[in-house]
Design a protein around this motif. Structure first.
Motif, short mmCIF file in Angstrom:
data_model
loop_
_atom_site.label_atom_id
_atom_site.label_comp_id
_atom_site.label_asym_id
_atom_site.label_seq_id
_atom_site.Cartn_x
_atom_site.Cartn_y
_atom_site.Cartn_z
N PHE A 1 50.00 30.91 17.14
CA PHE A 1 50.57 31.30 15.86
C PHE A 1 49.47 31.52 14.84
CE2 PHE A 1 53.75 29.00 18.17
CZ PHE A 1 54.97 29.55 17.82
N ARG A 2 49.53 32.64 14.15
CA ARG A 2 48.60 32.92 13.06
C ARG A 2 49.16 32.27 11.80
NH1 ARG A 2 44.86 37.19 12.03
NH2 ARG A 2 44.64 37.73 9.82
N ALA A 3 48.32 31.55 11.06
CA ALA A 3 48.81 30.82 9.89
C ALA A 3 47.78 30.85 8.77
CB ALA A 3 49.14 29.38 10.27
N ALA A 4 48.25 30.70 7.54
CA ALA A 4 47.39 30.65 6.36
C ALA A 4 47.31 29.22 5.87
CB ALA A 4 47.92 31.57 5.27
N LEU A 5 46.10 28.79 5.58
CA LEU A 5 45.85 27.40 5.19
C LEU A 5 46.09 27.21 3.69
CD1 LEU A 5 44.72 24.85 6.66
CD2 LEU A 5 42.46 25.52 5.81
N ARG A 6 46.62 26.03 3.36
CA ARG A 6 46.75 25.64 1.95
C ARG A 6 46.26 24.20 1.82
NH1 ARG A 6 50.52 22.96 -1.28
NH2 ARG A 6 52.10 22.86 0.37
N ILE A 7 45.29 24.00 0.94
CA ILE A 7 44.71 22.68 0.73
C ILE A 7 45.29 22.09 -0.55
CG2 ILE A 7 42.60 21.33 0.54
CD1 ILE A 7 42.89 22.90 3.15
N ASP A 8 45.79 20.86 -0.44
CA ASP A 8 46.35 20.15 -1.60
C ASP A 8 45.74 18.75 -1.62
OD1 ASP A 8 47.78 19.06 -3.64
OD2 ASP A 8 49.74 19.23 -2.68
N ASN A 9 44.71 18.60 -2.47
CA ASN A 9 43.96 17.35 -2.51
C ASN A 9 43.39 17.05 -1.12
OD1 ASN A 9 44.37 16.91 -5.28
ND2 ASN A 9 46.41 16.07 -4.87
N ARG A 10 43.78 15.93 -0.53
CA ARG A 10 43.25 15.55 0.78
C ARG A 10 44.16 15.99 1.93
NH1 ARG A 10 41.42 9.38 0.60
NH2 ARG A 10 40.61 10.02 2.64
N HIS A 11 45.21 16.70 1.63
CA HIS A 11 46.15 17.13 2.65
C HIS A 11 46.02 18.64 2.88
CE1 HIS A 11 48.02 13.19 2.47
NE2 HIS A 11 48.06 13.29 1.15
N ALA A 12 46.40 19.06 4.08
CA ALA A 12 46.32 20.47 4.45
C ALA A 12 47.65 20.92 5.02
CB ALA A 12 45.20 20.71 5.45
N PHE A 13 48.04 22.13 4.66
CA PHE A 13 49.29 22.71 5.13
C PHE A 13 48.99 24.11 5.67
CE2 PHE A 13 50.05 19.79 1.71
CZ PHE A 13 51.14 19.04 2.13
N ALA A 14 49.86 24.58 6.53
CA ALA A 14 49.68 25.93 7.09
C ALA A 14 51.02 26.65 7.09
CB ALA A 14 49.13 25.86 8.50
N THR A 15 51.03 27.86 6.57
CA THR A 15 52.22 28.70 6.60
C THR A 15 52.10 29.66 7.77
OG1 THR A 15 52.51 28.57 4.20
CG2 THR A 15 53.62 30.38 5.34
N VAL A 16 53.03 29.56 8.72
CA VAL A 16 52.99 30.37 9.93
C VAL A 16 53.40 31.80 9.59
CG1 VAL A 16 53.85 30.63 12.27
CG2 VAL A 16 53.51 28.34 11.32
N GLN A 17 52.53 32.75 9.91
CA GLN A 17 52.77 34.15 9.56
C GLN A 17 53.26 34.99 10.73
OE1 GLN A 17 48.97 35.35 7.95
NE2 GLN A 17 49.46 34.59 5.90
N SER A 18 52.77 34.71 11.93
CA SER A 18 53.14 35.55 13.07
C SER A 18 52.91 34.79 14.37
CB SER A 18 52.34 36.86 13.09
OG SER A 18 50.95 36.59 13.20
#
Length: 243
Positions: free
Chosen positions: A50-67
């Motif tokens: 899965f291709r995903a875009a990273l989002r950093i929020d303080n010490r946590h990391a999130f990824a939005t799955v794009q494809s």
């Protein structure tokens, strides 16, 4: 620069934002120094990536799955490595490189001449470590399927646990070269002894289970070399090295 790849052990779906586990987040932000908006590839061992875009929020990391890309990079061969327990650094090397060489599964077995004894809680810890090593190797080499690793209590149990594919015992005194056996096989179990080699009783057990003996050239290979050389030979003769 290749897109960084990360293993996550949960379901993924296009359009979903997921929280990355602490170890993955640490690797992405500290080791790779990625920031918000960076593209990464996620895989969960269930096929494809899965291709995903990273989002950093303080010490946590999130990824939005794009494809989703259903690509697979597995070998056409079904190869199981049955490896006797060996010292920690050697076994880590064997497991990591076996994954890169396309092994389908790994089964660890005790052996009379093993220099280490791995039992109980220690075995549980070692297997946990090796599974993480396998995930990391898959991330590095592009595999989207994570080969399982298991440990047996006895050699006969290991041979059974490894399935029913043709069994090859890698022995320096074998009358036939490995490639003679490998040319006609699409699946195989490869038995490798410890630093001191398989005992006579263990060789007899392998033969009783239907094993054929195979050698890797005229030189005696170390335990950390033999299984990897056999996997590479199989890939060269009839596997994905032919593509």
């Amino acid at each position: 620069m290749p897109t960084p790849r990360c293993f996550v052990d949960f379901d993924l779906a296009v359009g979903r934002e997921v929280a990355l586990p602490d170890d993955v987040a640490h690797h992405a932000t500290r080791a790779l120094r990625l920031d918000t908006g960076a593209l990464i590839a996620l895989f969960n061992g269930r096929g494809g990536e899965f291709r995903a875009a990273l989002r950093i929020d303080n010490r946590h990391a999130f990824a939005t799955v794009q494809s989703f890309d259903p690509i697979e990079r597995e070998s056409p061969l079904d190869l199981t490595l049955i490896q006797a327990w060996i010292s920690t650094d050697k076994l880590d090397w064997v497991v990591e490189k076996a994954v890169e060489l396309g092994v389908s599964r790994i089964v660890l077995t005790p052996s009379a001449r093993s220099v280490v004894r791995v039992e109980g809680e220690r075995r549980t810890r070692r297997l946990s470590h090796l599974r993480l090593l396998i995930q990391s190797a898959c991330a590095q080499c592009g595999r989207n399927r994570v080969p399982p690793i298991e440990a047996a209590d006895t050699l006969p149990a290991a041979l059974s646990l490894a399935g029913d594919a043709p069994l090859l015992a890698l022995l320096p005194t074998a009358p036939h070269a490995l490639v003679q056996e490998a040319a006609a096989l699409r699946a195989a179990r490869l038995l490798v002894g410890p630093e001191g080699g398989l005992s006579d009783d263990e060789i007899a057990m392998a033969f009783a289970a239907g094993a054929a003996a195979a050698r890797l050239g005229g030189r005696v290979l170390r335990t950390e070399t033999a299984g990897l050389a056999a996997l590479a030979a199989f890939q060269a003769v009839g596997g994905d090295y032919r593509d």
